[in-house]
Design an enzyme around this catalytic site. Structure first.
Site, PDB file in Angstrom:
ATOM      1  N   GLU A 236       1.062   4.558   0.630  1.00  0.00           N
ATOM      2  CA  GLU A 236       0.528   5.752   1.280  1.00  0.00           C
ATOM      3  C   GLU A 236       1.489   6.173   2.390  1.00  0.00           C
ATOM      4  OE1 GLU A 236      -3.968   5.869   1.764  1.00  0.00           O
ATOM      5  OE2 GLU A 236      -3.615   3.697   1.821  1.00  0.00           O
TER       6      GLU A 236
ATOM      7  N   ASP B 269       0.854  -1.189   0.000  1.00  0.00           N
ATOM      8  CA  ASP B 269       0.000   0.000   0.000  1.00  0.00           C
ATOM      9  C   ASP B 269       0.888   1.236   0.000  1.00  0.00           C
ATOM     10  OD1 ASP B 269      -1.908   1.946   0.324  1.00  0.00           O
ATOM     11  OD2 ASP B 269      -2.604   1.277   2.286  1.00  0.00           O
TER      12      ASP B 269
END
Length: 478
Positions: free
Chosen positions: A318, A316
């Site tokens: 982020e 992910d």
């Protein structure tokens, strides 16, 4: 039992081997490779992969190896597959690994392993059957080592296809989370795979055990969730040592340290345990590691997975402050942010963990992945899960990934972002076979809406209903 000592020993072993030669997969390539015309045949598994073949079975299973050619041949070609433990011995020697061979008596090739690609055809299928005898360790991955050769005809076998390793787990005796639905011919086929991506800072993962299917039939009592994604460990950079490393906060680390209490009960019901990898505001992340740093980081991920019995990794992109720190300008081991770097990292982690699952969150730098060293994204990345509500086809972003492994209409239970019945039915009708639910927690005030959303999943995915046993597990670690 706490596992800090085990992990430390694994990291020590990793440090001693991190600079060794690259792992040799014993055959690298994909259907996107341009083969010489007219004289070459190549091999894939049942999922179309030329690398990273994995098989899990209970009691017995029949699977296949496929022979392909780019253009129809004028004459027939016969290829013979045979069990050859020397293939694994050589792999272990080159890569300093210790995989055990699947016992030869547990595998049977149809027609003595010989398959014929008839003149005018581009595909032939060789079947093999694995049968459990109860002797294998259910927690261990074994390898079926296979050698292929042309036994008749004038075609050539691609050099990378002459050997292959098939990673095998015998799960006989462990309940199966796979839910089955009627296929086009009435036969039972696997239904949608549901991932529970759980914010573990405040939620006990044991809550995934409380939701099962309730109709009579093959799926009765099976868990709704097929896999838990622990959200999340982090990618961090230590400026003093110059190393990028996996950081686990106190909540993630507690689950790992006490895996027998919090994680093993899920695995004993068939639920996979996948560790999230996420940026952490220090400038390092999934998208700016050099090739060498990616390989180093992949070996640490392997040590972590080995120590804590993890089944895979979730990527992910982020919370990495790439632009604020610009680490590539000041430290070796970093490169400018790029999709090439992201793809390389996921590939290296799969390369170091060929028997484990790799899952990408189709968002930010992992919105798409590229071919790496001739291997297309759909071979080294097993699943891609859309951001909340997303439903566009992901084949162009992850070439080679089947629809069954593309996750549509992800939900966010904490924010009340629930998928509609129309959307769930639509993804099933279009052949998409994966789905993600984030932040399921029966302690939240919207628990009734969560139950309705899970019931929609059971109904749309499997023609079933959800059963909540009423047991709620609090966060009980410090």
């Amino acid at each position: 039992m706490k596992f800090n000592t085990i992990y430390t020993l694994c990291l020590a072993a990793f440090a001693m081997t991190a600079c060794s030669e690259d792992i040799d997969l014993g055959g690298v390539g994909t259907e996107n490779i341009e083969f010489p015309q007219g004289g070459v045949v190549y091999v894939t598994d049942a999922q179309g992969k030329r690398n990273f073949s994995t098989v899990e079975f209970r009691d017995h299973i029949t699977s296949e190896l496929n022979i392909h050619t780019q253009t129809p041949r004028a004459t027939a070609t016969a290829v013979k597959f045979q069990y050859d433990e020397n293939v694994l011995t050589e792999y272990n020697r080159k890569n300093n690994t210790q995989y055990k061979a699947l016992p030869a008596n547990l595998v049977q090739f149809a027609n003595d392993g010989v398959v014929t690609l008839e003149a005018g055809k581009t595909l032939a299928i060789a079947e093999y059957t694995l049968t459990s005898d109860g002797s294998l360790d259910q927690t261990e991955t074994y390898v079926l080592p296979v050698r292929a050769s042309v036994s008749s005809g004038d075609a050539q076998l691609g050099s990378v296809d002459a050997t292959r390793l098939i990673y095998v787990r015998d799960l006989s005796g462990i309940p199966d989370c796979t839910k089955y639905v009627p296929g086009p011919d009435g036969e039972l086929v696997p239904g949608v795979t549901v991932f529970s991506c759980m914010e573990v800072n405040d939620t006990n993962p044991l809550n995934n055990l409380s939701f099962t299917l309730g109709n009579e039939g093959v799926n009765k009592g099976k868990c709704l969730y097929d896999a838990l994604i622990i959200f999340s460990a982090n990618v961090n950079f230590n400026k003093e040592t110059g190393r990028v490393y996996v950081f686990c906060n106190e909540n993630v680390q507690a689950l790992l340290d006490y895996r027998d209490k919090y994680l093993k009960p899920l695995q004993d019901r068939g639920i996979k345990i996948i560790l999230g990898l996420l940026g952490n505001h220090d400038g390092s992340g999934l998208c700016n590691l050099s090739d060498a740093t990616a390989r180093d980081f992949a070996q640490e991920c392997k040590a972590l997975a080995d120590a804590y019995g993890l089944d895979g990794f979730f990527f992910d992109d982020e919370y990495s402050d790439y632009g604020q720190y610009n680490l590539h300008l000041y430290y070796p081991g970093f490169v400018p942010v790029s999709n090439d770097a992201t793809s390389r990292l996921v590939y290296e982690i799969k390369k170091a963990n060929p028997d484990r699952i790799t899952v990408a969150y189709a968002y930010g730098g992992t919105w798409s992945l590229k071919e790496v060293d001739g291997v297309q994204a759909g071979e080294y990345c097993d699943y891609a899960l859309h951001d909340y509500g997303g439903s566009s086809d992901l084949t162009s972003q992850y070439p080679g990934m089947p629809k069954s492994n593309q996750g549509m209409h992800s939900q966010e239970f904490n924010q009340g972002r629930f998928a509609s019945e129309y959307g769930l039915n639509d993804m099933v009708q279009k052949g998409y076979g994966s789905h993600m639910i984030f932040a399921m927690d029966p302690y939240r005030s919207n628990v009734s809406r969560q139950l309705d959303a899970m019931d929609r999943c059971a109904r749309c995915f499997y023609g079933d209903k959800i059963v909540f046993d009423g047991i709620k597990y609090p966060k009980d670690w410090k």
